[in-house]
Design a protein around this motif. Sequence first.
Motif, PDB file in Angstrom:
ATOM      1  N   LEU A   5       0.826  -1.204   0.000  1.00 51.67           N
ATOM      2  CA  LEU A   5       0.000   0.000   0.000  1.00 51.67           C
ATOM      3  C   LEU A   5       0.862   1.256   0.000  1.00 51.67           C
ATOM      4  N   LYS A   6       1.936   1.259   0.778  1.00 55.55           N
ATOM      5  CA  LYS A   6       2.840   2.412   0.801  1.00 55.55           C
ATOM      6  C   LYS A   6       3.377   2.694  -0.595  1.00 55.55           C
ATOM      7  N   SER A   7       3.759   1.621  -1.295  1.00 58.97           N
ATOM      8  CA  SER A   7       4.285   1.773  -2.656  1.00 58.97           C
ATOM      9  C   SER A   7       3.211   2.321  -3.595  1.00 58.97           C
ATOM     10  N   SER A   8       1.971   1.842  -3.419  1.00 53.85           N
ATOM     11  CA  SER A   8       0.876   2.304  -4.281  1.00 53.85           C
ATOM     12  C   SER A   8       0.584   3.773  -4.047  1.00 53.85           C
ATOM     13  N   TYR A   9       0.562   4.186  -2.754  1.00 60.26           N
ATOM     14  CA  TYR A   9       0.306   5.597  -2.442  1.00 60.26           C
ATOM     15  C   TYR A   9       1.385   6.485  -3.043  1.00 60.26           C
ATOM     16  N   LYS A  10       2.611   6.015  -2.981  1.00 62.53           N
ATOM     17  CA  LYS A  10       3.713   6.795  -3.558  1.00 62.53           C
ATOM     18  C   LYS A  10       3.574   6.870  -5.074  1.00 62.53           C
ATOM     19  N   ASP A 380       0.070  -0.211  -9.879  1.00 66.68           N
ATOM     20  CA  ASP A 380       1.362  -0.567 -10.482  1.00 66.68           C
ATOM     21  C   ASP A 380       1.464   0.240 -11.761  1.00 66.68           C
ATOM     22  N   ILE A 381       2.175   1.350 -11.677  1.00 70.17           N
ATOM     23  CA  ILE A 381       2.245   2.306 -12.792  1.00 70.17           C
ATOM     24  C   ILE A 381       3.710   2.653 -13.045  1.00 70.17           C
ATOM     25  N   LEU A 416      -3.602  -0.843 -12.994  1.00 70.74           N
ATOM     26  CA  LEU A 416      -2.432  -1.455 -13.621  1.00 70.74           C
ATOM     27  C   LEU A 416      -2.134  -0.766 -14.947  1.00 70.74           C
ATOM     28  N   ASP A 417      -0.892  -0.335 -15.093  1.00 72.39           N
ATOM     29  CA  ASP A 417      -0.479   0.388 -16.300  1.00 72.39           C
ATOM     30  C   ASP A 417       0.285  -0.552 -17.216  1.00 72.39           C
ATOM     31  N   GLU A 418      -0.132  -0.623 -18.491  1.00 73.50           N
ATOM     32  CA  GLU A 418       0.522  -1.463 -19.511  1.00 73.50           C
ATOM     33  C   GLU A 418       0.635  -2.912 -19.032  1.00 73.50           C
ATOM     34  N   MET A 447      -8.891  -1.043 -13.243  1.00 77.63           N
ATOM     35  CA  MET A 447      -8.755  -0.200 -14.439  1.00 77.63           C
ATOM     36  C   MET A 447      -7.336  -0.400 -14.939  1.00 77.63           C
ATOM     37  N   ILE A 448      -7.213  -0.813 -16.206  1.00 76.55           N
ATOM     38  CA  ILE A 448      -5.881  -1.073 -16.741  1.00 76.55           C
ATOM     39  C   ILE A 448      -5.693  -0.296 -18.039  1.00 76.55           C
ATOM     40  N   THR A 449      -4.423  -0.139 -18.425  1.00 77.38           N
ATOM     41  CA  THR A 449      -4.096   0.416 -19.743  1.00 77.38           C
ATOM     42  C   THR A 449      -3.314  -0.652 -20.499  1.00 77.38           C
ATOM     43  N   SER A 450      -3.472  -0.668 -21.828  1.00 81.43           N
ATOM     44  CA  SER A 450      -2.783  -1.690 -22.620  1.00 81.43           C
ATOM     45  C   SER A 450      -2.737  -1.276 -24.081  1.00 81.43           C
ATOM     46  N   HIS A 451      -1.804  -1.928 -24.812  1.00 83.26           N
ATOM     47  CA  HIS A 451      -1.730  -1.736 -26.261  1.00 83.26           C
ATOM     48  C   HIS A 451      -2.234  -2.970 -27.020  1.00 83.26           C
ATOM     49  N   TYR A 452      -2.488  -4.058 -26.288  1.00 82.56           N
ATOM     50  CA  TYR A 452      -2.807  -5.318 -26.965  1.00 82.56           C
ATOM     51  C   TYR A 452      -4.206  -5.287 -27.580  1.00 82.56           C
ATOM     52  N   PRO A 453      -4.298  -5.568 -28.901  1.00 85.25           N
ATOM     53  CA  PRO A 453      -5.621  -5.589 -29.547  1.00 85.25           C
ATOM     54  C   PRO A 453      -6.504  -6.715 -29.018  1.00 85.25           C
ATOM     55  N   GLU A 454      -5.875  -7.811 -28.522  1.00 87.82           N
ATOM     56  CA  GLU A 454      -6.669  -8.927 -27.993  1.00 87.82           C
ATOM     57  C   GLU A 454      -7.543  -8.474 -26.807  1.00 87.82           C
TER      58      GLU A 454
END
Length: 790
Positions: A5-10, A380-381, A416-418, A447-454
């Motif tokens: 959680l500390k890592s996420s807040y940062k 995780d960004i 989650l990023d990428e 909520m995630i971000t991605s480039h994968y068309p699948e």
Amino acid sequence: MTEMLKSSYKTLEYEKVIEKLSEHTVSKLGREKIRKIKPSSKKDVIIEKLEETEDVALLIRLSGGIPLAQFEDIRPHLKRVRVQGMLNGKEIAEIGRMLKTLREIKTFFEKREEEAIPLKQLYSKVNELQTFTKLERKIFSIVNESGYVMDDASAKLKGLRDGIKQTEGQARQKLESIVKGSQSRFLTDSLITMRNDRYVIPVKAENRSTFGGVVHDQSSTGQTLFIEPQSVVDLNNRLRQYQVEAKYEVNRILQELTIEIEPFREDLKEHLHLLIDLDVIQAKGRFAKTIEAVKPRVSSENHVELYQARHPLLLEDEVVANDIIIGGEYKTMIVTGPNTGGKTVALKTLGLLQLMGQSGLFIPAEEGSTMGIFNNVYADIGDEQSIEQSLSTFSSHLTTIVNILKQMDDKSLVLLDELGAGTDPQEGAALAIALLDAIAQHGSYVMITSHYPELKAYGYNRPETINASMEFDVDTLSPTYRLLIGIPGRSNAFEIAKRLGLDSMVIDSAKQLMSGESQSVDQMIEDLESKRREAETGAKKVSEELKDASRIHKELKTEYDAYKDEKERLLKKAEKEANNYLNKKKEEADAIIDDLRKKQLEGRMNEPLKEHEFIDAQTRLSHLKVEEENLKKNKVLKKQKQEKSLKVGSSVEVQSFGQRGTVIEKADDKHWVVQMGMLKMKLPESDLVQVKQEKEPERRVSVRRSSSAGVSTEIDVRGERVEEAVNKVDQYLDQALLANYPKVTIIHGMGTGAVRKGVHAYLKKHSQVKNYSDAPANQGGNGATIVTFK
């Protein structure tokens, strides 16, 4: 709090927001407490903290905020008080300033309560606040706000300090006579200085014995000696004695004051915590004003709806506001789009605003936005490698995700990023899909971000999952940073290549190399974008119409409320004015009646009041009546009046006199001439009420008639005895007054002059006679008198 959680807040930059918030406090203690703020997952706590922020935001808008002056940490002082130590003047002054702030805050909230300002939390929070007025007054009678013990703290201290001033003056005077006199040639400099708390002068080393006294110091070269001359030794000794005694007296005073503070030690500690809380709450309100934030609604079902949400750490001209909605129909959002298109900012905005709301902070979004209540927010960004563990970007991300999977639950928000980046595209896409399924099994929101068309097809087919993308403007070849929910992103590679001038044959060849599935997905996305634009246009129009309707409704409600308030105010004002008017008219009526009684008693008990006096009183009483405006405008009365319209010969009742008469002519649009017996008067139509015709009996009058059948403008009393002549004149004047004549003539003849004298004596006492005089020679001279009425 776990390391995850500390890592996420940062990662979400929550700590930076908290640091920005701490800049709005007035005390070091407030800043320290703000840095310890953590998001809560309890609804009642979140609502309480948000309402506190709402209260102080209202106070800032209406009154400039709580009068919270800077205060210090007095806890070390109170510990020393507990062990019966002595506080110095500065420490006591710090306690005094805190007491002053408490008193001002108490007064502030009492006034706000009198003004009926609606606060949800702060009234109860300061309800137990006490004022230590007696102790505050005692402290500042001893020390000032900087902590200096004042001369008037005790009679002894005043005497000692007066002695110090006097002795210092004498010592300086003696030394000035040396440095400015003939002996100044023995000095290295013409100044007076201090060494060892004693006045000295700088003497050349070779002249050491000139002044005698004591050497207290010398210069680094040894050429100058700082000598206390023998002539001021006694004065310096006396000064030193005064200073020591004054120091003992100050310590005695401070010790006594410390003892007086001791009984309040625990109360002061509790009130210090209250001041810290108020400092933190006010900082939240000021921070909200700075970033133009609003109070969010709170959803226990985690239906998050952030409208026009902005990242609070980005500058206003750099940030693009977006609607971010998750929960309800879908728990998973997959955001695709080009690099540097704003996907990561959208991800951080959702997480950061959620943490802010759960910490009791307002969020930078539009009114009506709703936040959820999550037990944990994991993020995780970024693409940082773990150098310490010699891990690649992919390995580092995967390690973090593994830890998240171990800790998350059905009330967790995962960002989650990428997802799946950093490895083979096919394997990465498959792994990303598997991870999303695992998260969905836990029931978490993601909520995630991605480039994968699948993942676009995954978002289209999986329940409680939705696609989103960051808009790209093909015309300008640049991102707009707008989040489009419900539409997956596409590469736009062919459109960009075409605009950059690539041969169309090459582009067509590339399209043929694409799989049919990819082409159909792109076609689906293009169709969705077209429908989205149509829906957006329609929604924008509806939104504008709704906004206009809401504005009009708000304006109408405001006007209606203002109308009701004004109506109530005018009613109260009218009631008050009516009461005042009635009281005034009652007093006037009482005065008229008292005047009649007085006249009756003034030597005229056997003589009835004269007719003109009754008429005068009756006229004054009738003037007290004012026809009400609503009666004048009453349609029924108007109709009745029209049915019984007045005309010459109509029989009427004159309301002001209570007499009946006959209309003999119309004077103007609003007045008629009415004959009442032998009286003819011009009266307003509103004073006349038509009645059935009655035959008037004929009456004889003792005065001559004019051609108009009215009262004559003159009376002849020649040949009458004095008493009879005066009685006739009395009756005649009443009739003339009722006929509204400005002046009349009384013919009394010359004879012996007795009748003339009696008539003049009567006229002199008449209340309605302005003046009288003999007629001109051609109109009778002394044989007639012309009377002018008021």
